[in-house]
Motif scaffolding. Structure first.
Motif, PDB file in Angstrom:
ATOM      1  N   GLY A  62       0.832  -1.215   0.000  1.00 55.10           N
ATOM      2  CA  GLY A  62       0.000   0.000   0.000  1.00 55.10           C
ATOM      3  C   GLY A  62       0.858   1.253   0.000  1.00 55.10           C
ATOM      4  N   ALA A  63       1.874   1.270   0.853  1.00 57.35           N
ATOM      5  CA  ALA A  63       2.744   2.449   0.923  1.00 57.35           C
ATOM      6  C   ALA A  63       3.499   2.622  -0.388  1.00 57.35           C
ATOM      7  CB  ALA A  63       3.722   2.300   2.085  1.00 57.35           C
ATOM      8  N   MET A  64       3.961   1.516  -0.963  1.00 54.38           N
ATOM      9  CA  MET A  64       4.709   1.627  -2.223  1.00 54.38           C
ATOM     10  C   MET A  64       3.817   2.216  -3.315  1.00 54.38           C
ATOM     11  SD  MET A  64       5.564   0.525  -5.402  1.00 54.38           S
ATOM     12  CE  MET A  64       4.782  -1.060  -5.659  1.00 54.38           C
ATOM     13  N   LEU A  65       2.551   1.717  -3.391  1.00 55.25           N
ATOM     14  CA  LEU A  65       1.651   2.253  -4.425  1.00 55.25           C
ATOM     15  C   LEU A  65       1.376   3.739  -4.190  1.00 55.25           C
ATOM     16  CD1 LEU A  65      -0.884  -0.708  -4.820  1.00 55.25           C
ATOM     17  CD2 LEU A  65       0.821   0.053  -6.492  1.00 55.25           C
ATOM     18  N   SER A  66       1.226   4.125  -2.916  1.00 57.40           N
ATOM     19  CA  SER A  66       0.980   5.546  -2.619  1.00 57.40           C
ATOM     20  C   SER A  66       2.120   6.410  -3.136  1.00 57.40           C
ATOM     21  CB  SER A  66       0.842   5.769  -1.112  1.00 57.40           C
ATOM     22  OG  SER A  66      -0.246   5.034  -0.614  1.00 57.40           O
ATOM     23  N   TRP A  67       3.351   6.008  -2.824  1.00 52.19           N
ATOM     24  CA  TRP A  67       4.503   6.813  -3.248  1.00 52.19           C
ATOM     25  C   TRP A  67       4.717   6.734  -4.756  1.00 52.19           C
ATOM     26  CZ3 TRP A  67       6.412  10.666  -0.676  1.00 52.19           C
ATOM     27  CH2 TRP A  67       6.292  10.694   0.717  1.00 52.19           C
ATOM     28  N   LEU A  68       4.379   5.586  -5.340  1.00 51.95           N
ATOM     29  CA  LEU A  68       4.522   5.481  -6.805  1.00 51.95           C
ATOM     30  C   LEU A  68       3.559   6.465  -7.491  1.00 51.95           C
ATOM     31  CD1 LEU A  68       6.015   3.866  -9.059  1.00 51.95           C
ATOM     32  CD2 LEU A  68       3.997   2.373  -9.130  1.00 51.95           C
ATOM     33  N   MET A  69       2.340   6.551  -6.977  1.00 51.79           N
ATOM     34  CA  MET A  69       1.373   7.492  -7.565  1.00 51.79           C
ATOM     35  C   MET A  69       1.777   8.936  -7.254  1.00 51.79           C
ATOM     36  SD  MET A  69      -0.405   5.491  -9.239  1.00 51.79           S
ATOM     37  CE  MET A  69      -0.006   3.750  -9.212  1.00 51.79           C
ATOM     38  N   PHE A  70       2.427   9.130  -6.142  1.00 49.33           N
ATOM     39  CA  PHE A  70       2.955  10.464  -5.810  1.00 49.33           C
ATOM     40  C   PHE A  70       4.009  10.875  -6.855  1.00 49.33           C
ATOM     41  CE2 PHE A  70       6.305  12.932  -3.713  1.00 49.33           C
ATOM     42  CZ  PHE A  70       5.590  13.965  -3.112  1.00 49.33           C
ATOM     43  N   VAL A  71       4.857   9.948  -7.219  1.00 47.41           N
ATOM     44  CA  VAL A  71       5.848  10.245  -8.266  1.00 47.41           C
ATOM     45  C   VAL A  71       5.129  10.469  -9.601  1.00 47.41           C
ATOM     46  CG1 VAL A  71       7.832   9.364  -9.580  1.00 47.41           C
ATOM     47  CG2 VAL A  71       7.701   8.970  -7.105  1.00 47.41           C
ATOM     48  N   ALA A  72       4.155   9.577  -9.901  1.00 47.97           N
ATOM     49  CA  ALA A  72       3.480   9.636 -11.206  1.00 47.97           C
ATOM     50  C   ALA A  72       2.655  10.911 -11.371  1.00 47.97           C
ATOM     51  CB  ALA A  72       2.585   8.412 -11.371  1.00 47.97           C
ATOM     52  N   SER A  73       1.968  11.313 -10.303  1.00 50.28           N
ATOM     53  CA  SER A  73       1.023  12.426 -10.451  1.00 50.28           C
ATOM     54  C   SER A  73       1.565  13.732  -9.880  1.00 50.28           C
ATOM     55  CB  SER A  73      -0.300  12.079  -9.747  1.00 50.28           C
ATOM     56  OG  SER A  73      -0.076  11.935  -8.360  1.00 50.28           O
ATOM     57  N   GLY A  74       2.688  13.672  -9.165  1.00 49.99           N
ATOM     58  CA  GLY A  74       3.238  14.872  -8.531  1.00 49.99           C
ATOM     59  C   GLY A  74       4.631  15.203  -9.025  1.00 49.99           C
ATOM     60  N   ILE A  75       5.585  14.364  -8.683  1.00 44.35           N
ATOM     61  CA  ILE A  75       6.983  14.635  -9.069  1.00 44.35           C
ATOM     62  C   ILE A  75       7.096  14.844 -10.587  1.00 44.35           C
ATOM     63  CG2 ILE A  75       9.254  13.535  -9.333  1.00 44.35           C
ATOM     64  CD1 ILE A  75       8.992  14.456  -6.523  1.00 44.35           C
ATOM     65  N   GLY A  76       6.536  13.907 -11.358  1.00 44.66           N
ATOM     66  CA  GLY A  76       6.689  13.990 -12.816  1.00 44.66           C
ATOM     67  C   GLY A  76       6.001  15.219 -13.399  1.00 44.66           C
ATOM     68  N   PRO A  77       4.689  15.335 -13.219  1.00 42.88           N
ATOM     69  CA  PRO A  77       3.998  16.471 -13.858  1.00 42.88           C
ATOM     70  C   PRO A  77       4.458  17.845 -13.355  1.00 42.88           C
ATOM     71  CG  PRO A  77       2.446  14.735 -13.322  1.00 42.88           C
ATOM     72  CD  PRO A  77       3.746  14.327 -12.709  1.00 42.88           C
ATOM     73  N   PHE A  78       4.670  18.008 -12.054  1.00 39.45           N
ATOM     74  CA  PHE A  78       5.096  19.341 -11.591  1.00 39.45           C
ATOM     75  C   PHE A  78       6.521  19.655 -12.052  1.00 39.45           C
ATOM     76  CE2 PHE A  78       1.498  18.944  -8.570  1.00 39.45           C
ATOM     77  CZ  PHE A  78       0.834  20.099  -8.942  1.00 39.45           C
ATOM     78  N   SER A  79       7.395  18.648 -12.051  1.00 38.01           N
ATOM     79  CA  SER A  79       8.750  18.892 -12.555  1.00 38.01           C
ATOM     80  C   SER A  79       8.690  19.232 -14.045  1.00 38.01           C
ATOM     81  CB  SER A  79       9.635  17.659 -12.337  1.00 38.01           C
ATOM     82  OG  SER A  79       9.780  17.391 -10.955  1.00 38.01           O
ATOM     83  N   GLY A  80       7.889  18.483 -14.781  1.00 43.78           N
ATOM     84  CA  GLY A  80       7.782  18.714 -16.222  1.00 43.78           C
ATOM     85  C   GLY A  80       7.232  20.101 -16.542  1.00 43.78           C
ATOM     86  N   GLN A  81       6.179  20.497 -15.834  1.00 41.02           N
ATOM     87  CA  GLN A  81       5.599  21.831 -16.099  1.00 41.02           C
ATOM     88  C   GLN A  81       6.558  22.938 -15.670  1.00 41.02           C
ATOM     89  OE1 GLN A  81       2.938  22.353 -17.886  1.00 41.02           O
ATOM     90  NE2 GLN A  81       2.551  20.172 -18.032  1.00 41.02           N
ATOM     91  N   SER A  82       7.292  22.691 -14.585  1.00 34.02           N
ATOM     92  CA  SER A  82       8.252  23.694 -14.126  1.00 34.02           C
ATOM     93  C   SER A  82       9.327  23.911 -15.198  1.00 34.02           C
ATOM     94  CB  SER A  82       8.871  23.221 -12.801  1.00 34.02           C
ATOM     95  OG  SER A  82       9.654  24.238 -12.267  1.00 34.02           O
ATOM     96  N   VAL A  83       9.838  22.814 -15.743  1.00 34.58           N
ATOM     97  CA  VAL A  83      10.825  22.913 -16.829  1.00 34.58           C
ATOM     98  C   VAL A  83      10.216  23.664 -18.012  1.00 34.58           C
ATOM     99  CG1 VAL A  83      11.969  21.537 -18.619  1.00 34.58           C
ATOM    100  CG2 VAL A  83      12.221  20.910 -16.211  1.00 34.58           C
ATOM    101  N   HIS A  84       8.971  23.326 -18.320  1.00 37.49           N
ATOM    102  CA  HIS A  84       8.347  23.964 -19.476  1.00 37.49           C
ATOM    103  C   HIS A  84       8.299  25.485 -19.306  1.00 37.49           C
ATOM    104  CE1 HIS A  84       5.894  24.410 -23.037  1.00 37.49           C
ATOM    105  NE2 HIS A  84       5.218  25.317 -22.353  1.00 37.49           N
ATOM    106  N   PHE A  85       7.776  25.929 -18.168  1.00 38.95           N
ATOM    107  CA  PHE A  85       7.604  27.379 -18.018  1.00 38.95           C
ATOM    108  C   PHE A  85       8.929  28.103 -17.813  1.00 38.95           C
ATOM    109  CE2 PHE A  85       3.178  26.114 -17.487  1.00 38.95           C
ATOM    110  CZ  PHE A  85       2.593  27.021 -18.370  1.00 38.95           C
ATOM    111  N   LYS A  86       9.924  27.408 -17.223  1.00 39.23           N
ATOM    112  CA  LYS A  86      11.231  28.072 -17.041  1.00 39.23           C
ATOM    113  C   LYS A  86      12.017  28.122 -18.339  1.00 39.23           C
ATOM    114  CE  LYS A  86      12.169  26.664 -12.331  1.00 39.23           C
ATOM    115  NZ  LYS A  86      12.975  25.761 -11.514  1.00 39.23           N
ATOM    116  N   HIS A  87      11.920  27.056 -19.141  1.00 38.32           N
ATOM    117  CA  HIS A  87      12.855  26.939 -20.269  1.00 38.32           C
ATOM    118  C   HIS A  87      12.220  27.028 -21.659  1.00 38.32           C
ATOM    119  CE1 HIS A  87      16.047  25.896 -17.476  1.00 38.32           C
ATOM    120  NE2 HIS A  87      15.283  24.957 -16.958  1.00 38.32           N
ATOM    121  N   TYR A  88      10.925  26.703 -21.767  1.00 38.27           N
ATOM    122  CA  TYR A  88      10.387  26.558 -23.117  1.00 38.27           C
ATOM    123  C   TYR A  88       9.153  27.404 -23.437  1.00 38.27           C
ATOM    124  CZ  TYR A  88      13.441  22.465 -23.072  1.00 38.27           C
ATOM    125  OH  TYR A  88      14.525  21.641 -22.972  1.00 38.27           O
ATOM    126  N   ALA A  89       8.572  28.072 -22.464  1.00 39.49           N
ATOM    127  CA  ALA A  89       7.360  28.859 -22.754  1.00 39.49           C
ATOM    128  C   ALA A  89       7.714  29.961 -23.757  1.00 39.49           C
ATOM    129  CB  ALA A  89       6.807  29.465 -21.469  1.00 39.49           C
TER     130      ALA A  89
END
Ligand SMILES: N[C@@H](CCC(=O)N[C@@H](CS)C(=O)NCC(=O)O)C(=O)O
Length: 226
Positions: free
Chosen positions: A87-114
């Motif tokens: 259960g804990a592993m799935l929670s953190w995996l979804m945290f990476v999938a829905s948080g770390i990845g998308p927020f990091s990706g959007q941050s890169v986009h607006f800092k470097h590519y907008a």
């Protein structure tokens, strides 16, 4: 043989790591996203979302990096957490999938590519990226791996994005994320991570972020021109 559709970006690289860790033979098929190859009709039959990674394992096609990690770990019976930690592993995996990845990706986009500066978006995504990475850092304190003493697919999911941390958060970010850095260094020392990193030598991906690349990767800009 299993086919692995990849680029050198964070999400494909986490899958490369698991394939190497598991010792699964695979055929690496480059998808040059700056040339728009992700939008080809044949590729979209594999992933209608037009993104890498994808694997084709016999009759089974799996897209989305974290789904692939789970699929391969379950298929091989390796890199899974202890049953009590599922259960804990799935929670953190979804945290990476829905948080770390998308927020990091959007941050890169607006800092470097907008196409124009958007300070509100830069601030929001940089704030959220830092918040997510800081939570991982806190979680890792006192643990060897994300799930304690057992190295799992979750660590590989973190590693994919950790490779991009200086680009996402800035050159001095590692000083503020020492626990994540420790995990990142430990994985980098593993032979499988070193083999995964050699994917960069197999194919030369387009490096220029020119009009073709922007059209392929940021199709929303075309709507403004219409
Ligand atoms: N949720 C997906 C995201 C996949 C994704 O965003 N892949 C990027 C590379 S990391 C990509 O294909 N970008 C090309 C594009 O967006 O056109 C996953 O985890 O696999």
């Amino acid at each position: 043989m299993l086919k692995f559709y990849y680029s050198l970006a964070p999400n494909p690289m986490k899958v490369a790591l698991l394939l190497e860790e598991a010792g699964l033979p695979f055929e690496a098929v480059p998808v040059d996203t700056r040339k728009g190859e992700q939008h080809g009709a044949a590729f979209k039959t594999l992933n209608p979302n037009a993104k890498v990674p994808v694997i084709v394992d016999g009759a089974t096609t799996v897209f989305d990096s974290n789904a692939i990690l789970l699929y391969l770990a379950e298929k091989t019976g390796q890199f899974l957490p202890e049953p009590k930690d599922r259960g804990a592993m799935l929670s953190w995996l979804m945290f990476v999938a829905s948080g770390i990845g998308p927020f990091s990706g959007q941050s890169v986009h607006f800092k470097h590519y907008a196409p124009e500066p958007v300070p509100y978006a830069v601030n929001r995504y940089d704030f959220e990226a830092w918040r997510h990475w800081s939570l991982l850092n806190e979680h890792l304190a006192g643990k060897t791996w994300m799930m304690g003493e057992r190295y799992t697919l979750l660590d590989m999911s973190v590693w994919g994005w950790a490779r991009a941390v200086p680009f996402v958060l800035g050159a001095d970010a590692w000083e503020k994320l020492p626990e994540v850095k420790r995990l990142f260094d430990a994985i980098n020392q593993r032979p499988a991570a070193q083999r995964a990193a050699t994917l960069k030598d197999r194919y030369t991906f387009k490096a220029e972020m020119d009009d073709e690349a922007r059209r392929a990767m940021f199709p929303q800009n075309e709507r403004l021109k219409a």
